[in-house]
Design a protein around this motif. Structure first.
Motif, PDB file in Angstrom:
ATOM      1  N   LYS A 351       0.844  -1.198   0.000  1.00 10.02           N
ATOM      2  CA  LYS A 351       0.000   0.000   0.000  1.00 10.02           C
ATOM      3  C   LYS A 351       0.878   1.247   0.000  1.00 10.02           C
ATOM      4  CE  LYS A 351      -3.626  -2.263   2.759  1.00 10.02           C
ATOM      5  NZ  LYS A 351      -4.652  -2.394   1.716  1.00 10.02           N
ATOM      6  N   LEU A 352       0.514   2.201  -0.856  1.00 13.87           N
ATOM      7  CA  LEU A 352       1.171   3.505  -0.910  1.00 13.87           C
ATOM      8  C   LEU A 352       0.227   4.503  -0.250  1.00 13.87           C
ATOM      9  CD1 LEU A 352       3.693   5.014  -2.310  1.00 13.87           C
ATOM     10  CD2 LEU A 352       2.032   5.665  -4.056  1.00 13.87           C
ATOM     11  N   LYS A 353       0.535   4.902   0.985  1.00 12.14           N
ATOM     12  CA  LYS A 353      -0.374   5.741   1.756  1.00 12.14           C
ATOM     13  C   LYS A 353       0.145   7.171   1.864  1.00 12.14           C
ATOM     14  CE  LYS A 353      -2.564   4.177   5.280  1.00 12.14           C
ATOM     15  NZ  LYS A 353      -2.910   3.636   6.623  1.00 12.14           N
ATOM     16  N   PHE A 354      -0.775   8.133   1.657  1.00 12.69           N
ATOM     17  CA  PHE A 354      -0.454   9.542   1.843  1.00 12.69           C
ATOM     18  C   PHE A 354      -0.878   9.916   3.264  1.00 12.69           C
ATOM     19  CE2 PHE A 354      -1.437  10.237  -2.939  1.00 12.69           C
ATOM     20  CZ  PHE A 354      -0.297   9.513  -3.273  1.00 12.69           C
ATOM     21  N   GLY A 355       0.088  10.170   4.117  1.00  6.15           N
ATOM     22  CA  GLY A 355      -0.242  10.480   5.508  1.00  6.15           C
ATOM     23  C   GLY A 355      -0.699  11.915   5.690  1.00  6.15           C
ATOM     24  N   SER A 356      -1.971  12.084   6.111  1.00  6.15           N
ATOM     25  CA  SER A 356      -2.526  13.404   6.476  1.00  6.15           C
ATOM     26  C   SER A 356      -2.268  14.466   5.412  1.00  6.15           C
ATOM     27  CB  SER A 356      -1.948  13.875   7.818  1.00  6.15           C
ATOM     28  OG  SER A 356      -2.271  12.968   8.846  1.00  6.15           O
ATOM     29  N   VAL A 357      -2.946  14.342   4.286  1.00  7.74           N
ATOM     30  CA  VAL A 357      -2.857  15.366   3.243  1.00  7.74           C
ATOM     31  C   VAL A 357      -3.332  16.696   3.816  1.00  7.74           C
ATOM     32  CG1 VAL A 357      -3.644  16.062   0.962  1.00  7.74           C
ATOM     33  CG2 VAL A 357      -3.217  13.640   1.446  1.00  7.74           C
ATOM     34  N   CYS A 358      -2.540  17.733   3.635  1.00  8.86           N
ATOM     35  CA  CYS A 358      -2.833  19.046   4.255  1.00  8.86           C
ATOM     36  C   CYS A 358      -3.200  20.082   3.195  1.00  8.86           C
ATOM     37  CB  CYS A 358      -1.622  19.534   5.046  1.00  8.86           C
ATOM     38  SG  CYS A 358      -1.119  18.433   6.387  1.00  8.86           S
ATOM     39  N   TYR A 359      -4.200  20.899   3.511  1.00  7.93           N
ATOM     40  CA  TYR A 359      -4.587  21.997   2.619  1.00  7.93           C
ATOM     41  C   TYR A 359      -5.572  22.905   3.333  1.00  7.93           C
ATOM     42  CZ  TYR A 359      -8.494  18.744   1.882  1.00  7.93           C
ATOM     43  OH  TYR A 359      -9.542  17.882   2.068  1.00  7.93           O
ATOM     44  N   ASP A 360      -5.645  24.131   2.866  1.00 12.04           N
ATOM     45  CA  ASP A 360      -6.666  25.085   3.299  1.00 12.04           C
ATOM     46  C   ASP A 360      -7.687  25.215   2.175  1.00 12.04           C
ATOM     47  OD1 ASP A 360      -5.333  25.670   5.705  1.00 12.04           O
ATOM     48  OD2 ASP A 360      -4.061  27.140   4.692  1.00 12.04           O
ATOM     49  N   ILE A 361      -8.956  25.290   2.550  1.00 15.79           N
ATOM     50  CA  ILE A 361     -10.015  25.476   1.554  1.00 15.79           C
ATOM     51  C   ILE A 361     -10.358  26.959   1.486  1.00 15.79           C
ATOM     52  CG2 ILE A 361     -12.403  24.953   0.941  1.00 15.79           C
ATOM     53  CD1 ILE A 361     -12.097  22.293   2.343  1.00 15.79           C
ATOM     54  N   VAL A 362     -10.229  27.523   0.300  1.00 17.90           N
ATOM     55  CA  VAL A 362     -10.578  28.923   0.088  1.00 17.90           C
ATOM     56  C   VAL A 362     -11.759  28.967  -0.877  1.00 17.90           C
ATOM     57  CG1 VAL A 362      -9.791  31.173  -0.702  1.00 17.90           C
ATOM     58  CG2 VAL A 362      -8.190  29.635   0.448  1.00 17.90           C
ATOM     59  N   TYR A 363     -12.915  29.409  -0.370  1.00 16.22           N
ATOM     60  CA  TYR A 363     -14.108  29.505  -1.208  1.00 16.22           C
ATOM     61  C   TYR A 363     -14.074  30.793  -2.017  1.00 16.22           C
ATOM     62  CZ  TYR A 363     -16.669  25.666   1.044  1.00 16.22           C
ATOM     63  OH  TYR A 363     -17.075  24.441   1.482  1.00 16.22           O
ATOM     64  N   SER A 364     -14.487  30.697  -3.259  1.00 16.78           N
ATOM     65  CA  SER A 364     -14.676  31.891  -4.078  1.00 16.78           C
ATOM     66  C   SER A 364     -16.165  32.187  -4.081  1.00 16.78           C
ATOM     67  CB  SER A 364     -14.162  31.657  -5.508  1.00 16.78           C
ATOM     68  OG  SER A 364     -12.786  31.396  -5.514  1.00 16.78           O
ATOM     69  N   GLN A 365     -16.595  33.090  -3.241  1.00 17.89           N
ATOM     70  CA  GLN A 365     -18.002  33.439  -3.153  1.00 17.89           C
ATOM     71  C   GLN A 365     -18.134  34.892  -2.755  1.00 17.89           C
ATOM     72  OE1 GLN A 365     -19.464  30.656  -0.237  1.00 17.89           O
ATOM     73  NE2 GLN A 365     -18.824  31.909   1.481  1.00 17.89           N
ATOM     74  N   SER A 366     -19.344  35.412  -2.859  1.00 20.52           N
ATOM     75  CA  SER A 366     -19.575  36.811  -2.513  1.00 20.52           C
ATOM     76  C   SER A 366     -20.869  36.920  -1.718  1.00 20.52           C
ATOM     77  CB  SER A 366     -19.661  37.676  -3.782  1.00 20.52           C
ATOM     78  OG  SER A 366     -20.756  37.264  -4.587  1.00 20.52           O
ATOM     79  N   THR A 367     -21.001  38.005  -1.011  1.00 18.03           N
ATOM     80  CA  THR A 367     -22.220  38.255  -0.257  1.00 18.03           C
ATOM     81  C   THR A 367     -22.509  39.741  -0.308  1.00 18.03           C
ATOM     82  OG1 THR A 367     -23.323  37.922   1.873  1.00 18.03           O
ATOM     83  CG2 THR A 367     -21.012  38.608   1.948  1.00 18.03           C
ATOM     84  N   GLU A 368     -23.677  40.120   0.170  1.00 21.24           N
ATOM     85  CA  GLU A 368     -24.064  41.527   0.193  1.00 21.24           C
ATOM     86  C   GLU A 368     -24.579  41.894   1.574  1.00 21.24           C
ATOM     87  OE1 GLU A 368     -26.955  42.212  -2.836  1.00 21.24           O
ATOM     88  OE2 GLU A 368     -25.511  42.048  -4.482  1.00 21.24           O
TER      89      GLU A 368
END
Length: 378
Positions: A351-368
């Motif tokens: 098995k080739l395991k990726f331990g704890s893939v890390c990233y931040d989620i940045v949403y592209s959205q707008s509000t008023e």
């Protein structure tokens, strides 16, 4: 060689990195602004989001009840007779065709002797208020803005009528089943409180009146009980946002031809491809901190001085920012390469395991955001 005596600089300079200095200055400014803004005593109300094409009165605050008065001109006075009322309508039947009510004023001084409500005037079916024995329904449509809870909307009606009031309808519901409605008359004012069947945005109120003969008229003034003020500041308890699970899609490829195999003693280049299948999300700082080789049962393979199977490098594998894909197009992908090396390894599955893939989620959205304010002539 003679020793050179070091002398201290007469000016002591303590160097602070620019980034730290700017951060401290920004924090001080933000703290000062927050202290000053917390001392402000009033808040603007959110904008009334009811249908902007609706032309009836809009109730935002307690004081706006006067906008419902019969013959009110919207600016502190009344529409002069004989003219059409700005918002009130009349009909001979409850569900019939409605026409603008006519501001008649008091065409027979001394007869309609009751004290009329302030900032209101008499309505009728014509300028002289002449009529026969008949029913007349007076209707008004208005909006209750979202800043007011309909359960807190308690409308006080002060009215006079020639000859009598039969019933009141709020959004089609008879109010005589919920509150005692005075028959009224034109020699003394009558009062009733309406606090049921209101709703946000468009509302309708209808007064069913009856005239025995000769003259017909209706006049009403409105006030509201105190409306609890909502807390318009952003006071909330910090909590974890419940977001859907959003992750990049990984694939691993190798081999130049379909017949290639991974052998117990081998050295192959593997391609790790990360794809973003979302058009409004960026995976920021995407990385695989560690790649772990495990046996078939998921137990890590020994990584001693002479490992039988190893991934080079074993980490970290950095992808940077993986931006969004284009709507209607294919996914957006980034690839990195590693080497899988085996040295007289035991045959079987690994098995080739990726331990704890890390990233931040940045949403592209707008509000008023929208807030209302009123300018008072000063």
């Amino acid at each position: 060689m003679a020793k050179v005596k070091k002398t201290k600089s007469p000016i002591s300079i303590k160097e602070i990195p620019a980034s730290i200095s700017c951060l401290k200055a920004r924090k001080k400014t933000e703290a000062l602004l927050l202290r000053q803004c917390k001392k402000k005593s009033k808040h603007l109300s959110p904008c009334c989001k009811c249908n902007p094409k609706f032309k009836g009165p809009k109730i935002r605050l307690q004081k706006d009840a006067v906008l419902l008065n019969t013959a009110y001109n919207g600016s502190g006075g009344t529409v002069p007779p004989p003219n059409q009322d700005m918002f009130w309508e009349r009909s001979s039947t409850l569900n019939g065709t409605y026409s603008p009510a006519i501001v008649s004023g008091n065409p027979i001084p001394g007869s309609w002797s009751g004290i009329p409500p302030v900032n209101s005037d008499w309505l009728s079916i014509n300028s002289k208020a002449k009529a026969r024995a008949q029913d007349v329904f007076y209707k008004l449509k208005f909006s209750i803005c979202e800043s007011i809870n309909p359960h807190d909307f308690k409308l006080n009606v002060n009215f006079l009528v020639d000859d009598r009031l039969i019933d009141i309808y709020v959004n089609g519901v008879k109010q005589s089943t919920k509150v005692s409605i005075p028959a009224g008359g034109f020699r003394s004012s009558s009062n009733v409180k309406l606090e049921h069947d209101w709703k946000h945005c468009e509302n309708e109120i209808i007064f069913h009146t009856n005239s025995s003969a000769t003259y017909l008229g209706f006049i009403a003034g409105f006030t509201l009980d105190r409306i609890p003020l909502p807390d318009l500041s952003c006071k909330c308890k910090c909590r974890t946002a419940e977001l859907p699970k959003i992750a990049p899609c990984f694939s691993v490829s190798w081999g130049k031809v379909k017949k290639d195999e991974l052998n117990t003693t081998d050295c192959e280049t593997l391609c790790i491809t990360a794809c973003n299948c979302y058009s409004n999300v960026t995976f920021k700082n995407l990385s695989i901190p560690q790649i772990i080789i495990c046996d078939e049962n998921g137990k890590p393979v020994s990584t001693g001085s002479n490992p039988k199977v190893e991934a080079i490098p074993f980490g970290p594998i950095c992808f940077g920012d993986l931006g969004p894909c284009k709507p209607g197009k294919r996914e957006n992908c980034i690839s990195r390469q590693i080497v899988l090396k085996s040295n007289n390894a035991k045959p079987g599955y690994y098995k080739l395991k990726f331990g704890s893939v890390c990233y931040d989620i940045v949403y592209s959205q707008s509000t008023e955001a929208c807030f209302e304010f009123e300018l008072i002539k000063g």
